[in-house]
Design a protein around this motif. Structure first.
Motif: not given
Length: 244
Positions: A217-244
């Motif tokens: 669903s391309k959603v980033a999730l947080f510990e309180n259950g909230e989430g926010c959308l990730i666009s297709r163009m930004k998806y890979r960039g966020l993965l790279e941020k998380l890996n760092h």
């Protein structure tokens, strides 16, 4: 530097607390701006353009014959700004138990009947507490955002995400324990701190607090259950941020 607001409709009491604060600022070289004094609650609320732990309010409870007006104003301040410090200065000590019902988390309840020495000590204690609290939040590696309209300061590790508000020219900040809305654009927030990541045209996340990504669903999730959308163009960039 802390901002101090006084809500008091009696001229003599205005002068008393103003003089006490100015004397303390001069004597102890406290990091405070000169207090702003109001007798009209609406005017005071309109004058408050910042939010954060550097905001200190001294409120009378009875304003222009309205016995609990100060409590209503305190409730409004607290709903806008969970980190502000609120102190009641009043002759109506009988209202002290009611403050818990209003859930305003007041720091102190200063009786106007106190002698000058005790009165000044209590005022000084409130100011020093606010300065100490501000120092603590700064040491927690804060996110600070400031414009002519807004000043927001919160510990960076508390930030979950920002989103555009339905209100024009505003954004909503979601943290681990609160939600605040203020004047800014998502583009402004993106430029404010390079640790944040814009994952969608309407959302900016703190990658440190993303606990999971729903790939389908391309959603980033947080510990309180909230989430926010990730666009297709930004998806890979966020993965790279998380890996760092």
């Amino acid at each position: 530097m802390i901002n101090i607001f006084i809500l008091e409709d009696e001229i003599l009491q205005q002068s008393r607390i103003d003089n006490a604060i100015r004397e303390l600022i001069d004597k102890k070289a406290l990091k405070c701006r000169i207090p702003e004094i109001f007798s009209n609650p609406k005017q005071m609320l309109e004058a408050v353009t910042e939010m954060g732990s550097h905001q200190l309010f001294f409120l009378d409870i009875e304003i222009k014959g309205e016995g609990q007006k100060g409590l209503d104003i305190a409730k409004e301040i607290r709903s806008r700004d969970p980190n502000a410090t609120i102190v009641f200065v009043t002759t109506h000590t009988e209202f002290m138990p009611i403050t818990f019902k209003y859930k305003v988390a007041a720091l102190d309840f200063i009786n106007k009947a106190l002698d000058e020495k005790s009165f000044k000590e209590r005022v000084c204690s409130a100011i020093e507490y606010t300065i100490d609290k501000l120092g603590t939040s700064l040491s927690q590696d804060s996110f600070v955002f400031e414009t002519a309209m807004t000043r927001v300061q919160v510990p960076f590790n508390n930030i979950l995400y920002f989103e555009t508000s339905p209100m024009i020219h505003k954004v909503i900040l979601h943290t681990k324990d609160e939600r605040m809305e203020f004047y800014a654009s998502i583009a402004d927030i993106e430029k404010a701190d390079n640790r944040l990541y814009r994952c969608h045209r309407s959302f900016i996340v703190n990658p440190e607090n993303v606990i999971k990504i729903d790939k389908e669903s391309k959603v980033a999730l947080f510990e309180n259950g909230e989430g926010c959308l990730i666009s297709r163009m930004k998806y890979r960039g966020l993965l790279e941020k998380l890996n760092h």
